[in-house]
Structure formats: structure tokens, C-alpha cells
Design a protein around this motif. Structure first.
Motif, PDB file in Angstrom:
ATOM      1  N   ILE A 152       0.843  -1.210   0.000  1.00 36.01           N
ATOM      2  CA  ILE A 152       0.000   0.000   0.000  1.00 36.01           C
ATOM      3  C   ILE A 152       0.874   1.253   0.000  1.00 36.01           C
ATOM      4  O   ILE A 152       0.681   2.173  -0.804  1.00 36.01           O
ATOM      5  N   ARG A 155       2.725   1.759  -3.291  1.00 39.39           N
ATOM      6  CA  ARG A 155       1.851   2.201  -4.387  1.00 39.39           C
ATOM      7  C   ARG A 155       1.532   3.685  -4.294  1.00 39.39           C
ATOM      8  O   ARG A 155       1.205   4.322  -5.287  1.00 39.39           O
ATOM      9  N   HIS A 156       1.608   4.217  -3.084  1.00 39.25           N
ATOM     10  CA  HIS A 156       1.322   5.647  -2.913  1.00 39.25           C
ATOM     11  C   HIS A 156       2.595   6.481  -2.834  1.00 39.25           C
ATOM     12  O   HIS A 156       2.551   7.651  -2.443  1.00 39.25           O
ATOM     13  N   LEU A 193      -7.404  -3.523   4.499  1.00 40.91           N
ATOM     14  CA  LEU A 193      -7.361  -2.871   3.183  1.00 40.91           C
ATOM     15  C   LEU A 193      -6.580  -3.721   2.175  1.00 40.91           C
ATOM     16  O   LEU A 193      -7.034  -3.936   1.040  1.00 40.91           O
ATOM     17  N   LEU A 197      -8.893  -4.953  -0.737  1.00 42.13           N
ATOM     18  CA  LEU A 197      -8.896  -4.059  -1.900  1.00 42.13           C
ATOM     19  C   LEU A 197      -7.530  -3.846  -2.551  1.00 42.13           C
ATOM     20  O   LEU A 197      -7.419  -3.832  -3.772  1.00 42.13           O
ATOM     21  N   CYS A 198      -6.499  -3.644  -1.737  1.00 41.95           N
ATOM     22  CA  CYS A 198      -5.190  -3.337  -2.323  1.00 41.95           C
ATOM     23  C   CYS A 198      -4.447  -4.638  -2.596  1.00 41.95           C
ATOM     24  O   CYS A 198      -3.388  -4.910  -2.061  1.00 41.95           O
ATOM     25  N   PRO A 202      -5.081  -4.133  -7.786  1.00 46.95           N
ATOM     26  CA  PRO A 202      -5.821  -3.301  -6.828  1.00 46.95           C
ATOM     27  C   PRO A 202      -7.217  -2.907  -7.307  1.00 46.95           C
ATOM     28  O   PRO A 202      -7.431  -2.689  -8.496  1.00 46.95           O
ATOM     29  N   LEU A 203      -8.158  -2.834  -6.358  1.00 43.28           N
ATOM     30  CA  LEU A 203      -9.533  -2.437  -6.665  1.00 43.28           C
ATOM     31  C   LEU A 203      -9.721  -0.973  -6.242  1.00 43.28           C
ATOM     32  O   LEU A 203     -10.490  -0.652  -5.332  1.00 43.28           O
ATOM     33  N   CYS A 204      -8.981  -0.088  -6.908  1.00 44.65           N
ATOM     34  CA  CYS A 204      -8.940   1.320  -6.490  1.00 44.65           C
ATOM     35  C   CYS A 204     -10.311   1.992  -6.557  1.00 44.65           C
ATOM     36  O   CYS A 204     -10.606   2.886  -5.757  1.00 44.65           O
ATOM     37  N   CYS A 207     -11.946   1.811  -3.255  1.00 46.34           N
ATOM     38  CA  CYS A 207     -11.076   2.043  -2.091  1.00 46.34           C
ATOM     39  C   CYS A 207     -11.312   3.404  -1.435  1.00 46.34           C
ATOM     40  O   CYS A 207     -11.358   4.426  -2.123  1.00 46.34           O
ATOM     41  N   LEU A 209      -9.246   5.100   0.122  1.00 44.01           N
ATOM     42  CA  LEU A 209      -8.054   5.951   0.006  1.00 44.01           C
ATOM     43  C   LEU A 209      -7.901   6.560  -1.388  1.00 44.01           C
ATOM     44  O   LEU A 209      -7.007   7.369  -1.609  1.00 44.01           O
ATOM     45  N   ARG A 210      -8.771   6.173  -2.282  1.00 43.35           N
ATOM     46  CA  ARG A 210      -8.671   6.700  -3.646  1.00 43.35           C
ATOM     47  C   ARG A 210      -8.827   8.225  -3.623  1.00 43.35           C
ATOM     48  O   ARG A 210      -9.786   8.752  -3.062  1.00 43.35           O
TER      49      ARG A 210
HETATM   50  S1  SF4 Z   1      -6.350   3.495  -3.873  1.00 43.77           S
HETATM   51 FE1  SF4 Z   1      -6.540   1.774  -2.434  1.00 43.77          FE
HETATM   52  S2  SF4 Z   1      -6.513  -0.072  -3.717  1.00 43.77           S
HETATM   53 FE2  SF4 Z   1      -5.706   1.617  -4.936  1.00 43.77          FE
HETATM   54  S3  SF4 Z   1      -3.471   1.542  -4.667  1.00 43.77           S
HETATM   55 FE3  SF4 Z   1      -4.296   2.952  -3.118  1.00 43.77          FE
HETATM   56  S4  SF4 Z   1      -4.615   1.720  -1.309  1.00 43.77           S
HETATM   57 FE4  SF4 Z   1      -4.400   0.326  -3.041  1.00 43.77          FE
END
Ligand code: SF4
Length: 213
Positions: A152, A155-156, A193, A197-198, A202-204, A207, A209-210
């Protein structure tokens, strides 16, 4: 900046998923047993092994120390890798009995960094298991990192996956106050999460956190 961002994430995840009520155990010793059994294994399998230990009156380390290895292996078979995990449980039981007289209260009195070193010296106790024991069984303010959290955060753009366990841990511990309840809940929410989802894909679009900076 980082600190505010992490707290924003925490509040968003808590609002979306609710409290996770970790660790799902009745005693500190049950937490430790679960932390060892869950290595590379889904929690539903661990639950079966824990139920078997409970049924045998062996959901604590004094009883585990008294069991012969074959019996212990059979009891924890549902948790997979049972030979290795039986050895890990017996190793912890020896350590816990010899050094702390099977007393969680005495163990808690030791400074966290010394305890962490002791745990890491035990058979099959790596950083994630040691920190799970410190946080969830001994209520020490230590943030637990797992593969979901690394995925997670990478990815951010916080840190790339190649960074060490300690780098990811420092990201949280240097930017959040040393609060056992916050660490407890935040780690559990990140696991939820990552699990739901992640995922590798990923199922953004679902989510919470999107779009959250
Ligand atoms: S928005 Fe959610 S699912 Fe998508 S990369 Fe970020 S944490 Fe993962």
C-alpha cells in the motif's frame, strides 16, 4: 506533513471499515501463539489449530512445554508447516519459562528494545512476528509492518518495495505518536485494506483511500 497525511489515512480507513478489534484472542499468550502460527498461513487455518490447542487445554506455554512434540504437531496441523511451528512454540515456551517464569507481567516490565532483541534471537521469530508480540500481546508502542502495508505504502509513493522492514517501520514510528491503541488499529486497518482491496490487482475504484493525498 507526513504525520498529517498518515493521520488522514488512519481516520479515513477507520471511518470506512470501523474498528477491527485486534488481536482476536482472549489472553496475551494466545496472541503470541497465534502470531507464531499465522506465519505464511491464512487466519482461518490458525483458528482451527487454536481451537485444537484450547480443546487440549494447551493454549498457554506452560502446557505447551509439557506436551511431547508429536502431540503438539498433530494439534497444530491445520496451521501448516506444523513441524517448524511446533519447534518455534517449544522454543518460545522454553524461553518464556526460563527467563520470565511464564509471567506476561514480568515480561512487560522489560524495556522494549531489549525485549525485541530477545524475541528476534528465538527460532523462527522475525521482525513481523516479534513486533506483533510486542504490540498485541505486550502492549508496547511498536508499529508492525507486513507485506500488505509495504504494498500500500509503495503504491502511494512513500517508499519503494525494496526498502527494508525497518525503513517502513520508521515511516510510521517517526511520524506518529507512540500510541499503542493507534498502532494496534492502524496496522489492523491496513491489513484489512490489503486483504480486501489493495490486492496484487488493486480495486482502487472501491477504495476509501482513492484520491486522498
Ligand atoms: S487506492 Fe486503495 S486499492 Fe488503490 S493503490 Fe491505493 S490503497 Fe491500493
Amino acid at each position: 506533513m507526513r504525520s498529517q497525511q498518515l493521520m488522514r489515512w488512519y481516520k479515513t480507513l477507520l471511518a470506512a471499515f470501523g474498528p477491527q478489534h485486534w488481536w482476536p484472542a482472549k489472553t496475551a499468550e494466545e496472541v503470541i501463539i497465534g502470531a507464531i502460527l499465522t506465519q505464511n498461513t491464512a487466519w482461518k487455518n490458525v483458528e482451527q489449530a487454536i481451537a485444537a490447542l484450547r480443546g487440549a487445554g494447551a493454549l498457554h506455554f506452560k502446557a505447551i512445554a509439557a506436551l511431547d512434540t508429536e502431540t503438539l504437531v498433530e494439534l497444530i496441523r491445520p496451521a501448516r508447516f506444523m513441524n517448524l511451528k511446533a519447534r518455534a512454540l517449544q522454543s518460545f515456551a522454553r524461553f518464556f519459562g526460563e527467563r520470565y517464569g511464564y509471567s506476561i507481567r514480568r515480561m512487560k516490565q522489560k524495556p522494549t528494545d531489549e525485549l525485541r532483541k530477545e524475541l528476534l534471537s528465538l527460532y523462527r521469530i522475525g521482525p513481523e512476528t516479534a513486533d506483533s508480540i510486542l504490540l498485541y500481546a505486550l502492549e508496547k508502542p511498536v508499529f508492525v509492518i507486513d507485506v500488505y502495508t509495504k504494498r500500500i505504502m509503495s503504491r502511494h509513493g512513500f517508499l519503494s518495495m525494496g526498502h527494508s522492514y525497518e525503513d517502513f517501520q520508521a515511516l510510521f514510528m517517526e511520524n506518529l505518536s507512540a500510541d499503542v491503541q493507534l498502532y494496534n488499529e492502524f496496522h489492523a486497518l491496513l491489513v484489512h485494506l490489503g486483504n480486501r482491496l489493495c490486492r496484487p490487482k488493486p480495486l482502487c475504484d472501491q477504495c476509501p483511500l482513492r484520491g486522498i493525498a
